[in-house]
Design a protein around this motif. Structure first.
Motif, PDB file in Angstrom:
ATOM      1  N   GLY A 285     -52.663  -8.911 -39.895  1.00 17.82           N
ATOM      2  CA  GLY A 285     -52.786  -9.596 -41.219  1.00 17.82           C
ATOM      3  C   GLY A 285     -54.030  -8.775 -41.952  1.00 17.82           C
ATOM      4  O   GLY A 285     -54.023  -8.503 -43.052  1.00 17.82           O
TER       5      GLY A 285
ATOM      6  N   ASN B 254     -54.921 -17.284 -41.037  1.00 14.69           N
ATOM      7  CA  ASN B 254     -54.633 -15.714 -40.782  1.00 14.69           C
ATOM      8  C   ASN B 254     -54.806 -15.112 -42.147  1.00 14.69           C
ATOM      9  O   ASN B 254     -55.330 -13.824 -42.259  1.00 14.69           O
ATOM     10  N   HIS B 255     -54.618 -15.856 -43.316  1.00 13.44           N
ATOM     11  CA  HIS B 255     -54.785 -15.122 -44.600  1.00 13.44           C
ATOM     12  C   HIS B 255     -56.209 -15.048 -45.136  1.00 13.44           C
ATOM     13  O   HIS B 255     -56.728 -13.841 -45.610  1.00 13.44           O
TER      14      HIS B 255
ATOM     15  N   THR C 212     -49.747  -8.280 -33.367  1.00 10.42           N
ATOM     16  CA  THR C 212     -50.623  -9.452 -33.634  1.00 10.42           C
ATOM     17  C   THR C 212     -50.250  -9.776 -35.206  1.00 10.42           C
ATOM     18  O   THR C 212     -50.996 -10.194 -35.869  1.00 10.42           O
TER      19      THR C 212
ATOM     20  N   GLY D  18     -56.668  -7.970 -31.675  1.00 11.78           N
ATOM     21  CA  GLY D  18     -56.504  -9.523 -31.653  1.00 11.78           C
ATOM     22  C   GLY D  18     -57.083  -9.882 -30.443  1.00 11.78           C
ATOM     23  O   GLY D  18     -58.097  -8.997 -29.900  1.00 11.78           O
TER      24      GLY D  18
ATOM     25  N   THR E 209     -48.122 -14.835 -34.391  1.00 15.26           N
ATOM     26  CA  THR E 209     -48.880 -16.119 -34.965  1.00 15.26           C
ATOM     27  C   THR E 209     -47.998 -17.070 -35.681  1.00 15.26           C
ATOM     28  O   THR E 209     -46.602 -17.156 -35.598  1.00 15.26           O
TER      29      THR E 209
ATOM     30  N   TYR F 186     -48.417 -13.990 -40.927  1.00 17.23           N
ATOM     31  CA  TYR F 186     -48.938 -13.303 -41.431  1.00 17.23           C
ATOM     32  C   TYR F 186     -49.781 -12.468 -40.534  1.00 17.23           C
ATOM     33  O   TYR F 186     -49.576 -11.278 -40.682  1.00 17.23           O
ATOM     34  N   GLY F 187     -50.360 -12.958 -39.521  1.00 15.79           N
ATOM     35  CA  GLY F 187     -51.188 -12.257 -38.560  1.00 15.79           C
ATOM     36  C   GLY F 187     -52.633 -12.289 -38.500  1.00 15.79           C
ATOM     37  O   GLY F 187     -53.199 -12.447 -39.541  1.00 15.79           O
ATOM     38  N   THR F 188     -52.971 -11.804 -37.410  1.00 13.40           N
ATOM     39  CA  THR F 188     -54.579 -11.846 -37.227  1.00 13.40           C
ATOM     40  C   THR F 188     -55.078 -10.208 -37.311  1.00 13.40           C
ATOM     41  O   THR F 188     -55.341  -9.946 -38.757  1.00 13.40           O
TER      42      THR F 188
ATOM     43  N   GLU G 177     -61.623 -17.085 -39.277  1.00 12.42           N
ATOM     44  CA  GLU G 177     -61.381 -18.026 -40.521  1.00 12.42           C
ATOM     45  C   GLU G 177     -63.035 -18.508 -41.077  1.00 12.42           C
ATOM     46  O   GLU G 177     -62.829 -18.867 -42.347  1.00 12.42           O
TER      47      GLU G 177
ATOM     48  N   ASP H 233     -53.009 -22.520 -38.953  1.00 14.70           N
ATOM     49  CA  ASP H 233     -52.787 -21.030 -38.600  1.00 14.70           C
ATOM     50  C   ASP H 233     -52.591 -20.048 -39.354  1.00 14.70           C
ATOM     51  O   ASP H 233     -53.068 -19.018 -39.529  1.00 14.70           O
TER      52      ASP H 233
END
Length: 308
Positions: free
Chosen positions: A138, A102-103, A125, A200, A130, A133-135, A292, A98
């Motif tokens: 992110g 996210n990255h 988000t 998100g 998560t 980092y985040g969606t 992703e 995950d």
């Protein structure tokens, strides 16, 4: 420290955010195995299965919960002579995957946004929602690492995730952010300050219809009216390929007392509340879904299918 505690934390929203819910549930399965394997070596699988069923009932809308439990169930079916080691490794892989996703989404989303002047986000988000980092947050983190951009966050009633969590996270990252009342979004868009709404998702149907925090649908309608682009950022684990459209997404209804002032928390009160915590944004209102594995522009069932 046990599966029941994890389930309670998810149900009461002390753990919230679709990816975080899934990861927490996976670790909940590990905690169940740690508890039952030494105590009941003959029937421990049955007891873990019971705990998994309990975890599955904690919240109904976020598909990541069920995806994570299915992954852990598959791991349970193929474990070796070291079940505790194997199950923990599986949960840790889910967690690490995950963060990596996210990255990747952060960079893809930032590429798409380009030289935006302003971004509006809704709910929370980031790393708190998560594995890290985040969606949607992110993407904002990645964008602000490249250029100056104005960031706006809606307060996100009734739980105020935007006011209590999102702006706090951004401040911790050294990112300037402006908090707005949810009802100010239309006027903000009309001012020309916002180029993108970035949110998100808790569940995405096969055709791109997206369930997210209540208020997201309203933002998508407003964005279309004002010529603002609308981005959904979510890992592929959030896509539920088993449902064709958002009509099939179960929308969680929470206790009216979460919305009502305390003075109305009485049996004789004439004031009630309708408290759905998610809504569904039709795919035709979404400019792009960022995962992703790639970006789906103008999502349709055919376009979404390219991610399979």
């Amino acid at each position: 420290d046990d599966a029941a505690g994890v389930s309670e934390a998810i149900a009461t929203m002390r753990v919230r955010g679709a990816p975080a819910i899934g990861i927490a549930a996976a670790y909940g399965v590990v905690l169940s195995a740690y508890r039952h394997y030494p105590a009941s070596p003959d029937v421990w699988r049955d007891k873990v299965a019971e705990d998994m069923a309990m975890l599955a009932k904690s919240r109904p809308t976020a598909v990541n919960l069920f995806t994570a439990l299915a992954t852990m169930e598959a791991a349970l079916d193929r474990i070796s002579e070291q079940p505790l080691v194997d199950l923990l490794a599986c949960a840790e892989r889910l967690h690490a995957d995950d963060v990596a996703a996210n990255h990747r989404m952060g960079e893809l989303g930032a590429d798409l946004i380009g030289q935006a002047r302003g971004i509006l986000t809704h709910c929370n988000t980031g790393a708190l929602a998560t594995g890290g980092y985040g969606t949607a947050l992110g993407v904002i983190r990645s964008v602000t690492g490249r250029q100056a951009v104005a960031v706006y966050a809606g307060e996100t009633r009734p739980w105020l995730q935007g006011a209590r969590l999102t702006v706090w996270e951004l401040a911790q990252e050294g990112i300037q952010v402006t908090l707005i009342a949810d009802s100010a979004a239309a006027w903000l868009m009309k001012s020309g300050a916002v180029d993108w709404v970035v949110v998100g998702a808790d569940r995405i149907a096969a055709n791109g219809d997206t369930a997210n925090k209540i208020g997201t649908y309203a933002l998508a309608v407003l964005a279309r009216q004002h010529g603002v682009k609308f981005m959904v950022v979510a890992p592929t684990t959030t896509i539920d390929w088993s449902i064709q459209s958002g009509e099939q997404i179960e929308i969680e209804q929470r206790d009216a007392r979460e919305l009502l002032p305390a003075c109305y928390h009485t049996p004789e009160s004439l004031v009630s509340a309708w408290n759905p915590v998610f809504d569904v944004t039709p795919a035709e209102l979404i400019t792009a879904i960022v995962t992703e594995l790639g970006v789906v522009m103008n999502p349709t069932e055919a376009n979404m299918g390219k991610l399979k």
